[in-house]
Design a protein around this motif. Structure first.
Motif, short mmCIF file in Angstrom:
data_model
loop_
_atom_site.label_atom_id
_atom_site.label_comp_id
_atom_site.label_asym_id
_atom_site.label_seq_id
_atom_site.Cartn_x
_atom_site.Cartn_y
_atom_site.Cartn_z
N PHE A 71 -22.40 15.06 -7.94
CA PHE A 71 -21.70 16.06 -8.75
C PHE A 71 -20.35 15.50 -9.19
N PHE A 79 -28.32 20.36 -12.06
CA PHE A 79 -28.44 19.82 -10.69
C PHE A 79 -29.33 20.77 -9.90
N LEU A 139 -25.97 24.62 -11.84
CA LEU A 139 -26.26 24.28 -10.45
C LEU A 139 -27.35 25.22 -9.96
N LEU A 193 -28.64 17.82 -6.25
CA LEU A 193 -27.28 18.36 -6.08
C LEU A 193 -26.68 17.80 -4.81
N TYR A 233 -19.50 26.25 -15.98
CA TYR A 233 -20.35 25.93 -14.83
C TYR A 233 -21.20 27.15 -14.53
N GLY A 247 -20.75 15.54 -12.73
CA GLY A 247 -20.57 16.94 -13.14
C GLY A 247 -19.14 17.41 -13.08
N ARG A 248 -18.37 16.67 -12.27
CA ARG A 248 -17.07 17.25 -11.96
C ARG A 248 -16.15 17.29 -13.16
N GLU A 272 -22.65 16.35 -3.43
CA GLU A 272 -21.26 16.32 -3.87
C GLU A 272 -20.94 15.01 -4.54
#
Ligand SMILES: NC(=O)C1=CN([C@@H]2O[C@H](COP(=O)(O)OP(=O)(O)OC[C@H]3O[C@@H](n4cnc5c(N)ncnc54)[C@H](OP(=O)(O)O)[C@@H]3O)[C@@H](O)[C@H]2O)[C@H](O)CC1
Ligand SMILES: [K+]
Length: 566
Positions: A117, A84, A57, A112, A128, A121-122, A114
């Protein structure tokens, strides 16, 4: 002793290094990125043996630049990497943009948010990398970014902490104050009666498993919420020590309350022997000072005579604990100043500690005609009224004086007493006593921090010392000691120095005694306070579970031997 840099000092050092032409920002960024990857493999060796998946991130500045370097280096290890970016590529600073471009040859970059993500990405990564903000966090993140950072911090119930590696700082943490600038969610703020109580974390508890910082730890890693959110802190050298050693206090930064002084250095004892750096010598006393034998003519008074003022019958335990601490740590002679009615109880419980009957201020005045009494300790178990009655004589005597507990409450109730404080006094308040002594300063420290660098416990302690005209040791897990000129030392009991057993009745009394004893031995106030706080934690760590205050003085000989005191 090592110096803890402010973010402004860190920037000044980086700029000086780059201006010297001996290193470029790009090289520093590469070293930083490589340092993070190295720290990851050292922390989790299994990750060095195969390829894994990382989500990186990146933020809009050079912290994000570090993130692009890390992404590239992990890719070179044949990891699967998803990057991101919060912010626009075209507004990245040059070094970060260079690394953004290098990364784009290897992989893509998702904006980036939410939503993205959560989709891409989650909970899909082994590691991370939090490279959103570092030393450049200038204000509280707002809106969607704040919500996203709270999500990373566990607000939504996902636990990223065990796999989160923060670059320089968990994003949202102010590295000067240890305050998390990320605001609580709007609904929580609506319910707040006033400012968020100091230390009430916005992040669930830990934000990162590992925080990798560069060249030197920063105060924020050890203050307020810092230790709760950083996980383990690792410092990686990126080759700036030549510039760090020069006194590069940040240009123009004159936040110290003592009128325009450049921000003085902040130190922390990082090992028993202290730092060999001669610049720090003036603040570093080797443990040898504890054992320094003053030669053939030495006798007990050579090592000072401390007088600890005692409370009323039935309340003499605190002063006896302080007296024992003072004697154990090396005062040559320790006396208890005891009211007549309490004398039987005290004399039945002390042996090498002497007693003097002191009921009134006149009695104290008489006792202080003995110039061999070099040091006073008032407060533990004294009772506020008795403290208030004896303080004027005690302070006018201008001896080295430790003021704790009831003496601090008495001071906070009478400005005339505060006015008697002098250079050789040390106040040792916990947070409640600090708030009574310095209400405005305390309120400022507790107010919601919305911009960086946020007001810190170091600022507050320096300001209190300047206001009181003497030194202040503001107790806590992040104890700060400052004198009125702004010299300050951080004495944290965190990470490898955690000592939870110190939360036991009477441990503060023993700390007052340790400082009293070191002052009696002739140490300067700031050093005696720092050394006393350091040894107090070391004794608790040495004894461990089951500790009660009485154990602390008795643990000292073992601790001092382990620290090389002859
Ligand atoms: N300087 C060097 O040579 C090295 C730096 N290292 C790494 O760089 C960071 C410090 O980089 P810097 O760019 O100064 O700061 P950050 O990356 O932390 O963030 C600055 C940008 O973020 C914006 N910002 C700040 N607060 C917020 C906020 N609340 N919301 C949104 N955006 C925010 C800020 O914008 P401004 O409006 O404040 O200008 C900047 O765009 C350091 O931590 C290291 O990781 C290398 O490690 C060593 C070499
Ligand atoms: K970060």
């Amino acid at each position: 002793m090592s110096e803890l840099l402010t973010t402004a000092q860190m920037r000044a050092i980086e700029a000086a290094a780059i201006e010297s032409g001996r290193v470029t920002g790009l090289e520093l960024m590469e070293r930083a990125g490589a340092g993070v990857v190295e720290a990851i493999m050292e922390e989790w060796p299994a990750l060095a043996k195969s390829s894994y998946r990382a989500v990186v991130l990146c933020g809009p500045g050079n912290n994000g630049g570090d993130g692009f370097v890390i992404a590239r280096l992990l890719m070179e290890r044949e990891w699967e990497v998803q990057v991101f970016l919060y912010g626009a590529p075209e507004t990245l600073p040059p070094d970060a943009k260079t690394n953004y471009d290098l990364w784009c040859r290897l992989g893509d970059v998702l904006p980036l948010s939410e939503k993205d993500f959560r989709k891409d990405g989650r909970n899909t990564a082994d590691i991370y990398i939090d490279a959103i903000f570092g030393t450049g966090l200038s204000r509280a993140p707002d809106g969607e970014l704040a919500q996203f950072l709270r999500h990373l911090g566990g607000a939504g119930g996902d636990d990223y902490a065990a796999r989160m590696v923060s670059v320089d700082a968990p994003s949202g943490l102010c590295l000067d104050s240890g305050r998390v600038l990320v605001p609580p969610p709007p609904e929580a703020i609506a319910n707040l009666l006033d400012a968020r109580p100091h230390g009430a974390p916005v992040y669930s508890d830990r934000f990162a498993a590992l925080t990798v910082t560069f060249q030197s730890a920063k105060a924020g890693h050890f203050l307020a919420e810092g230790p709760a959110v950083c996980g383990k802190v690792v410092v990686k050298d990126i080759g700036l020590s030549d510039w760090q050693k020069r006194n590069l206090a940040a240009k123009g930064e004159t936040r110290h309350p003592a009128k325009g002084l450049r921000i003085p250095k902040l130190f922390m004892r990082d090992g028993p022997k202290g730092d060999a750096d001669p610049q720090l010598r003036h603040l570093t006393y080797d443990m040898a000072m504890l054992s320094k034998y003053r030669g053939a003519g030495s006798h007990k008074f050579t090592y000072g005579h401390a007088l600890v003022l005692c409370g009323a019958a039935g309340k003499t335990g605190a002063a006896r604990l302080a007296a024992r601490g003072a004697l154990r740590i090396g005062a040559g002679v320790v006396s208890l100043g005891v009211p007549a009615a309490a004398m039987p109880e005290v004399t039945a419980q002390v042996t090498s500690i002497m007693t003097a009957r002191i009921d009134s201020a006149e009695d104290l005045h008489e006792a202080l005609k003995d110039s061999r009494i070099t040091t006073l300790c008032l407060g533990p178990g004294m009772g506020i009224a008795r403290a208030a009655s004896l303080l004027p004589v005690a302070l006018r005597a201008k001896r080295k004086t430790v003021l704790d507990a009831d003496a601090l409450t008495a001071l906070s109730q009478d400005p005339a007493l505060m006015a008697l404080l002098h250079d050789d006094c040390i106040l040792t308040p916990h947070a409640g006593e600090f708030a009574r002594l310095f209400p405005q300063i305390s309120a400022r420290l507790k107010a919601l921090a919305i911009s960086g660098p946020a007001y810190s416990k170091v600022d507050a302690t320096r300001e209190a010392a300047a206001a009181a005209g003497c030194s202040v040791l503001y107790k806590g897990l992040d104890t700060v000691i400052a004198d009125k000129t702004g010299r300050a030392i951080l004495s944290p009991a965190y990470y490898s120095r955690a000592a939870p057993w110190l939360a036991t009745a009477g441990s503060g009394d023993v700390l007052a005694g340790f400082i009293t004893g070191l002052l009696a031995r002739g140490m300067p106030v700031l050093v005696a306070s720092e050394m006393g706080a350091y040894l107090h934690v070391e004794c608790a760590r040495s004894f461990g579970p089951g500790l009660i205050a009485e154990d602390l003085p008795e643990e000292l000989p073992k601790v001092m031997r382990a620290l090389g005191v002859a």
